[in-house]
Enzyme design. Structure first.
Site, PDB file in Angstrom:
ATOM      1  N   ASP A  10      62.756 -21.213 -11.240  1.00 50.63           N
ATOM      2  CA  ASP A  10      61.715 -20.103 -11.486  1.00 50.63           C
ATOM      3  C   ASP A  10      62.244 -18.716 -11.002  1.00 50.63           C
ATOM      4  O   ASP A  10      61.701 -17.742 -11.252  1.00 50.63           O
ATOM      5  CB  ASP A  10      60.533 -20.321 -10.600  1.00 50.63           C
ATOM      6  N   ARG A  11      63.527 -18.688 -10.244  1.00 47.96           N
ATOM      7  CA  ARG A  11      64.116 -17.519  -9.859  1.00 47.96           C
ATOM      8  C   ARG A  11      65.165 -17.228 -10.942  1.00 47.96           C
ATOM      9  O   ARG A  11      65.520 -17.852 -11.766  1.00 47.96           O
ATOM     10  CB  ARG A  11      64.768 -17.521  -8.555  1.00 47.96           C
ATOM     11  N   LYS A  15      56.431 -17.863 -11.545  1.00 50.97           N
ATOM     12  CA  LYS A  15      57.573 -17.049 -11.891  1.00 50.97           C
ATOM     13  C   LYS A  15      58.587 -17.969 -12.890  1.00 50.97           C
ATOM     14  O   LYS A  15      58.361 -19.252 -12.786  1.00 50.97           O
ATOM     15  CB  LYS A  15      58.199 -16.428 -10.825  1.00 50.97           C
ATOM     16  N   ASP A  67      64.832 -24.830  -8.886  1.00 47.99           N
ATOM     17  CA  ASP A  67      63.736 -25.334  -9.579  1.00 47.99           C
ATOM     18  C   ASP A  67      63.465 -24.085 -10.865  1.00 47.99           C
ATOM     19  O   ASP A  67      62.505 -24.221 -11.455  1.00 47.99           O
ATOM     20  CB  ASP A  67      62.418 -25.544  -8.782  1.00 47.99           C
ATOM     21  N   ASP A 100      67.679 -20.492  -9.799  1.00 45.33           N
ATOM     22  CA  ASP A 100      67.567 -21.085  -8.288  1.00 45.33           C
ATOM     23  C   ASP A 100      67.331 -22.818  -8.706  1.00 45.33           C
ATOM     24  O   ASP A 100      67.069 -23.098 -10.039  1.00 45.33           O
ATOM     25  CB  ASP A 100      66.523 -20.660  -7.437  1.00 45.33           C
ATOM     26  N   SER A 118      62.785 -25.470  -3.887  1.00 45.38           N
ATOM     27  CA  SER A 118      63.124 -24.050  -4.636  1.00 45.38           C
ATOM     28  C   SER A 118      64.624 -23.965  -4.344  1.00 45.38           C
ATOM     29  O   SER A 118      65.644 -24.562  -4.888  1.00 45.38           O
ATOM     30  CB  SER A 118      62.282 -23.208  -4.204  1.00 45.38           C
ATOM     31  N   HIS A 119      64.816 -22.641  -3.752  1.00 49.80           N
ATOM     32  CA  HIS A 119      66.394 -22.196  -3.672  1.00 49.80           C
ATOM     33  C   HIS A 119      66.831 -22.793  -2.411  1.00 49.80           C
ATOM     34  O   HIS A 119      68.086 -22.177  -2.237  1.00 49.80           O
ATOM     35  CB  HIS A 119      66.179 -20.610  -3.577  1.00 49.80           C
TER      36      HIS A 119
HETATM   37  C1  G6P Z   1      58.886 -18.434  -2.998  1.00 53.47           C
HETATM   38  C2  G6P Z   1      57.649 -17.817  -3.776  1.00 53.47           C
HETATM   39  C3  G6P Z   1      57.836 -16.261  -3.794  1.00 53.47           C
HETATM   40  C4  G6P Z   1      58.189 -15.436  -2.941  1.00 53.47           C
HETATM   41  C5  G6P Z   1      59.342 -15.971  -2.211  1.00 53.47           C
HETATM   42  C6  G6P Z   1      59.222 -15.595  -0.634  1.00 53.47           C
HETATM   43  O1  G6P Z   1      59.852 -18.024  -3.833  1.00 53.47           O
HETATM   44  O2  G6P Z   1      57.335 -18.461  -4.946  1.00 53.47           O
HETATM   45  O3  G6P Z   1      56.699 -15.915  -4.596  1.00 53.47           O
HETATM   46  O4  G6P Z   1      58.533 -14.267  -3.095  1.00 53.47           O
HETATM   47  O5  G6P Z   1      58.998 -17.245  -2.011  1.00 53.47           O
HETATM   48  O6  G6P Z   1      60.030 -16.162   0.063  1.00 53.47           O
HETATM   49  P1  G6P Z   1      60.202 -15.680   1.456  1.00 53.47           P
HETATM   50  O7  G6P Z   1      61.333 -16.678   1.990  1.00 53.47           O
HETATM   51  O8  G6P Z   1      60.457 -14.158   1.666  1.00 53.47           O
HETATM   52  O9  G6P Z   1      58.800 -15.890   2.223  1.00 53.47           O
HETATM   53 ZN    ZN Z   2      62.221 -21.354  -6.867  1.00 52.44          ZN
END
Ligand code: G6P
Ligand code: ZN
Length: 689
Positions: free
Chosen positions: A392-393, A488, A390, A388, A212-213
């Site tokens: 989704d953000r 998302k 991937d 981000d 992801s990010h």
């Molecule tokens: C991912 C999930 C989100 C969530 C986030 C929280 O991006 O897909 O749904 O809000 O993680 O991340 P954290 O680091 O706060 O657990």
């Molecule tokens: Zn992501």
């Protein structure tokens, strides 16, 4: 048709293969250990019922980060020139040459003498090789080189190839791969739900290769998660089973002799195995997703907005997979200028950056939008957004203006029915995660919509959507989306905002002044009140210290009088005399109201009745303000403490303040209450959003 055999390979369990909020995320070097990925993939196959695997069609793709593809491709197209390596002795040298030989067919050994290795690398390599940590390092040091050698020798079969080979051996019928292994997380969800293969097949799940990010590259993160047939992340029941399986795994199945498939070329390659035909279908990464977006939004009205000379636009993919969609959608479909795309070439190491769209990491966009420290002479665009790794953000910005994600989802919900054709029949309901501000709650109340507050993690929205209870949802963590898929969706959020802007300006495109992002947000605050909001992140804190801090906060909750007396006393710096000569320290501070309730958030899913405990610690104040403390579930090292701070202001004369100023007293209380510095040794957060 090429035949393959199934091999059973003996293996031993690894510790710590527990999938977090969104799959298994670890440093690349952890994933590089022998059988590490194979164990997790087999554990996943074993956790799914046999009919979900045998004969199934599965998607395998991701954000294209380092280690997704054959490591060889990191350095393909290298023009070879001499470059001496120092510090290599006999055995190491030979191993290196062997590895290179295996990976580069026809590797040119010319000029190699004993005790020295000349790798021939060209400018293209050095430009593209930040993933290998080589940039600017000359002479390249031994450690870095060995990482490269490791990558080349043991990972000729990169993760997606391994999954393809294991899929074949486990009786999967087809694997669908986005071209060059690229599919954004929302596109994977869309492909599972919408794509129909040329033989009428439908996918029943996906392995998504992403962290992801989190940053990418040999010293950064890799990740893998499994999504189900509804297009959403596997529920806890499945991820728990996967974890249990990883603890006892003894063997995995793999079609070792299955030839590598060229994933840069679109088309179907068929093989024949013990259970019959097996296909690898490489398809265009964007087509299905673009089609879905066009069925949701009115592209013509957005096109008109973008063609107005008064509207300027900018999109930053932070070198993530969003780049594979941005040009197709924003430029080709909607007519944006190509120069409005920043960092839209997907890279395995995200160009060395941190692909998280927030005010700290999306530096270039932030500067371009006039939000940076040094103000640029060029007039910033009217609208800016980032994604981000991937995709989704999302982060939404106006000219010199930041839209907090909690406001973004509330504003989308408030305008969806008018501005977005997909919602013209009305919203089924709306939902937010617990730490997200209550801006959405106010909209839901005004519009008389069903409303849900769920724990952090997109999977909780999926259940509501499958049951027809929720149309639009969002999280403070820069996630916004709808029931068109079960993830998302960063580009969806941008299109939603462009739709709102197009709608608000539909009779105004030739008028004097366009309605702006800032104008829309301020109008929203004037109607619904404003939720001042900020999040403090303390990243990579000692895990034990973080647990102790959380335990301390839970313990404190038993005596709120004590909390109010201690944390809500005036800060020590302001000790002194006020105008009437009273000592300020004696009383409870007047700029923050009293804590009236505190708890640990627990959620009972209204659809399946499952209960999720320990979802964050809340301190609720008399005036509706909130402090929330949570441990992140997505980090890969140490612990990350998140502190969420929120205050509701209804008075229209007080909604225009700077949010950090407005929240300063509450921040002060939060730090004191949690003894943040005492527990973590940190005097300041790593990131403030
Ligand atoms: C991912 C999930 C989100 C969530 C986030 C929280 O991006 O897909 O749904 O809000 O993680 O991340 P954290 O680091 O706060 O657990
Ligand atoms: Zn992501």
């Amino acid at each position: 048709m090429v035949m393959f055999k199934v091999a059973r390979v003996e293996t031993k369990p690894y510790d710590g293969q527990k999938p977090g909020t969104s799959g298994l995320r670890k440093k690349v070097k952890v994933f590089m250990q022998a059988h590490y990925l194979e164990n997790f993939v087999q554990a996943t196959f074993n956790a799914l019922s046999a009919e979900k695997v045998r004969g199934a069609t599965l998607v395998v793709s991701g954000d294209g980060r380092y280690y997704s593809k054959e490591a060889v491709q990191v350095i393909c197209g290298v023009t070879m020139v001499h470059r001496p390596f120092e510090g290599f002795k006999g055995g190491v040298l030979e191993a290196a040459i062997l590895a290179l030989d295996r990976c580069f067919e026809g590797f040119d050994r010319e000029g190699l003498g004993p005790g020295e290795l000349s790798l021939r690398l060209g400018p293209a390599f050095f430009r593209d090789s930040r993933a290998c940590g080589l940039r600017g390092v000359s002479p390249v040091d031994c450690r870095v080189f060995m990482t490269l050698v490791d990558a080349l020798s043991s990972w000729k079969g990169a993760s997606f190839l391994i999954i393809i080979k294991m899929g074949a051996a486990n009786g999967v019928r087809r694997i669908w791969v986005g071209q060059n292994t690229l599919l954004s997380t929302p596109a994977v969800s869309a492909v599972i739900r919408e794509r129909v293969g040329s033989d009428g097949s439908k996918a029943s799940g996906a392995f998504i290769l992403t962290a992801s990010h989190n940053p990418g590259g040999p010293h950064e993160d890799f990740g893998i998660k499994y999504n189900m047939e509804n297009g959403g992340p596997a529920p806890e029941g499945i991820t728990d089973r996967i974890f249990e399986n990883t603890k006892t795994i003894k063997e995995y199945l793999i079609a070792e002799d299955l030839p590598d498939v060229d994933i840069s070329a679109i088309g179907i390659t068929s093989f024949s195995g013990p259970e019959g035909q097996f296909d690898v279908d490489v398809f265009d990464s964007a087509t299905d997703y673009v089609k879905l977006m066009k069925s949701i939004f009115d592209f013509e009205s957005i096109r008109k907005l973008l063609s107005s000379p008064k509207f300027t636009f900018c999109y930053d993919a932070l070198h993530g997979v969003a780049g594979a969609y941005a040009k197709r959608i924003f430029v080709e479909e909607l007519g944006a200028q190509e120069s409005s795309l920043l960092n839209c070439v997907p890279k395995e190491d995200f160009g060395g950056g941190h692909p998280d769209p927030n005010l700290t990491y999306a530096k270039e966009l932030v500067a371009r939008m006039g939000l940076g420290k040094s103000s640029s002479e060029v007039e910033p665009p009217e609208f800016g957004a980032a994604a981000d790794g991937d995709a989704d953000r999302n982060m939404i910005l106006g000219k010199r203006f930041f839209v907090t994600p909690s406001d973004s989802v509330a504003i989308i919900a408030a305008n969806a029915v008018q501005a977005i054709p997909y919602f013209s029949g009305g919203l089924k309901g709306v939902a937010r995660s617990m730490p997200t501000s209550a801006a959405l709650d106010v909209v839901a109340k005004h519009l008389n919509l069903k409303f849900f507050e769920v724990p952090t993690g997109w999977k909780f929205f999926g259940n509501l959507m499958d049951a027809g209870l929720c149309s639009v949802c969002g999280e403070e963590s820069f996630g916004t989306g709808s029931d068109h898929i079960r993830e998302k969706d960063g580009i969806w959020a941008v299109l939603a905002w462009l739709s709102i802007l197009a709608y608000k300006n539909k009779d105004n495109l030739n008028g004097e002044k366009l309605e702006t992002v800032e104008g829309i947000v301020r109008q929203h605050w004037a109607t619904y009140g404003r939720h001042y909001y900020t999040r403090y992140d303390y990243e990579n804190v000692d895990a034990v210290a973080a647990k102790e801090l959380m335990a301390y906060l839970v313990k404190l909750q038993s005596d709120l009088t004590e909390v109010n007396n201690f944390a809500l006393a005036w800060p020590v710096e302001s000790v002194g005399l006020d105008f009437s000569g009273d000592l300020l320290i004696k009383g409870v501070r007047s700029d923050v109201s009293n804590v009236v309730e505190a708890d640990e958030f627990e959620y009972k899913d209204p659809v399946d009745g499952s209960i999720s405990k320990h979802q964050g610690i809340r301190y609720l104040f008399e005036d509706g303000s909130r402090l929330v403390f949570r441990l992140s579930g997505t980090g890969s090292e140490g612990a990350t403490i998140r502190l969420y701070i929120e205050q509701y202001e209804k008075d229209p004369t007080k909604i225009g303040r700077d949010s950090q100023d407005a929240l300063a007293p509450l921040v002060d209380v939060a730090l004191k209450l949690s003894k943040m510095q005492e527990f973590t040794g940190r005097s300041a957060p790593t990131v403030i959003t």
